[in-house]
Design an enzyme around this catalytic site. Sequence first.
Site, PDB file in Angstrom:
ATOM      1  N   HIS A  62       0.894  -1.285  -0.019  1.00 42.27           N
ATOM      2  CA  HIS A  62      -0.091   0.044   0.168  1.00 42.27           C
ATOM      3  C   HIS A  62       0.804   1.274   0.030  1.00 42.27           C
ATOM      4  CE1 HIS A  62       0.866  -0.353   4.259  1.00 42.27           C
ATOM      5  NE2 HIS A  62       0.151   0.912   4.667  1.00 42.27           N
ATOM      6  N   HIS A  64       1.192   3.801   2.126  1.00 40.65           N
ATOM      7  CA  HIS A  64       1.656   4.324   3.151  1.00 40.65           C
ATOM      8  C   HIS A  64       3.265   4.404   3.230  1.00 40.65           C
ATOM      9  CE1 HIS A  64      -2.092   4.141   5.908  1.00 40.65           C
ATOM     10  NE2 HIS A  64      -2.046   5.404   5.228  1.00 40.65           N
ATOM     11  N   ASP A  66       5.729   4.318   5.007  1.00 38.67           N
ATOM     12  CA  ASP A  66       6.816   3.367   5.568  1.00 38.67           C
ATOM     13  C   ASP A  66       6.807   2.145   4.843  1.00 38.67           C
ATOM     14  OD1 ASP A  66       3.929   3.141   6.478  1.00 38.67           O
ATOM     15  OD2 ASP A  66       4.578   1.947   8.066  1.00 38.67           O
ATOM     16  N   HIS A  67       5.980   1.719   3.766  1.00 38.90           N
ATOM     17  CA  HIS A  67       6.062   0.746   2.773  1.00 38.90           C
ATOM     18  C   HIS A  67       6.490   0.782   1.374  1.00 38.90           C
ATOM     19  CE1 HIS A  67       3.838  -1.570   5.944  1.00 38.90           C
ATOM     20  NE2 HIS A  67       3.673  -0.548   6.312  1.00 38.90           N
ATOM     21  N   HIS A 142      -7.363  -1.649   5.871  1.00 37.47           N
ATOM     22  CA  HIS A 142      -6.567  -0.537   6.256  1.00 37.47           C
ATOM     23  C   HIS A 142      -7.328   0.783   6.038  1.00 37.47           C
ATOM     24  CE1 HIS A 142      -2.796   0.670   8.162  1.00 37.47           C
ATOM     25  NE2 HIS A 142      -2.248   0.966   7.057  1.00 37.47           N
ATOM     26  N   ASP A 211      -0.396  -3.940   6.413  1.00 36.48           N
ATOM     27  CA  ASP A 211      -1.115  -3.375   7.578  1.00 36.48           C
ATOM     28  C   ASP A 211      -2.315  -3.691   7.640  1.00 36.48           C
ATOM     29  OD1 ASP A 211       1.397  -2.276   8.017  1.00 36.48           O
ATOM     30  OD2 ASP A 211       1.132  -0.222   7.563  1.00 36.48           O
ATOM     31  N   HIS A 269       6.497  -4.617  12.467  1.00 36.30           N
ATOM     32  CA  HIS A 269       5.813  -3.152  12.545  1.00 36.30           C
ATOM     33  C   HIS A 269       5.297  -2.691  13.969  1.00 36.30           C
ATOM     34  CE1 HIS A 269       2.720  -0.569  10.766  1.00 36.30           C
ATOM     35  NE2 HIS A 269       3.617  -0.389   9.637  1.00 36.30           N
TER      36      HIS A 269
HETATM   37 ZN   LIG Z   1       2.931   0.546   7.846  1.00 37.85          ZN
HETATM   38 ZN   LIG Z   2      -0.043   1.611   6.532  1.00 33.41          ZN
END
Ligand SMILES: [Zn+2]
Ligand SMILES: [Zn+2]
Length: 302
Positions: A62, A64, A66-67, A142, A211, A269
């Site tokens: 996805h 976000h 951090d990914h 999510h 997530d 995570h």
């Molecule tokens: Zn994340």
């Molecule tokens: Zn996320």
Amino acid sequence: MSFKLTIIGSGSAVPTQTRGVTSQFLNFNERRFLIDCGEGTQLQLRKYKVKFQRLQCIFISHLHGDHYLGLVGLLSSMSLLGRTKKLTVYGPEELEELLRFQFKVAKVHFNFELEFVHLGASEMQVIYEDKVIKVSSFPVKHRIDCWGFRFDEQPKEKNVNPSKIEEHQLKLEEILAVKRGEDITREASYLRNEELTLPETPLVSYAYSADTKYFDKMADYVQGVNLLYHEATFLEKHSDRAKATMHSTALQAATIAKSAKVKQLLLGHFSARYKDTSELLSEAKSVFEHTICVNDGDEFIL
Ligand SMILES: [Zn+2]
Ligand SMILES: [Zn+2]
């Protein structure tokens, strides 16, 4: 079959001194995959001695940061370092648009084919398949569209027991039929497949939950895998935060592992608020014993 999973980053939201953000490297029978690519992944790959030019596919769950924020840097380095081999990126539709725009304004020219495959299915779907392995995506719940990934070894041909070939004087076409799992019918006898073949080695499987908040159907998607990675951003005492941010608690991750009857659960995570993972681990173990909290650089071999 060889399987090695390397945890490249095990944290959430922002990189810290001790944890990079989410990324994993998977070598599944010489298929080299990267799963998510948070900021700093490139340096972490170097640190853990992963040769990123050999990657064949990158799976992005996805959008976000951090990914996926490490992706522009990683792809740029691949190009600068002379990559010519095709690379396939699986991710949300907008990812292609986002990256192509970045590369267009910077006038980056790739000497390799960069293929995008859009995730979009609302059910589990096979997105990569060859003779040896199969990769499926499945939608999770999510704050924005997000998919998990499941990696399965393909069913193998059966191994015929050499002594049975001799004993029953099996002909070539009969051997091929036995390899396909068939029984042999002759005029005067009936040979069952199990009697003619060697015991099968169990198939290897891995699932990555991405997530997600807790939802029952996750257990169907990851049913029976050898290894399940599930996010455990919060402790149960912070379940209000988990709910608000659509993440899972360690207890919820363990509940999924238990009902899916997986062999081993990996948790990651983690929210940076937890200085160590002991409480997360004991909370999960109260429901599912075979649980490990992962750290950057950890390797899991099946
Ligand atoms: Zn994340
Ligand atoms: Zn996320």
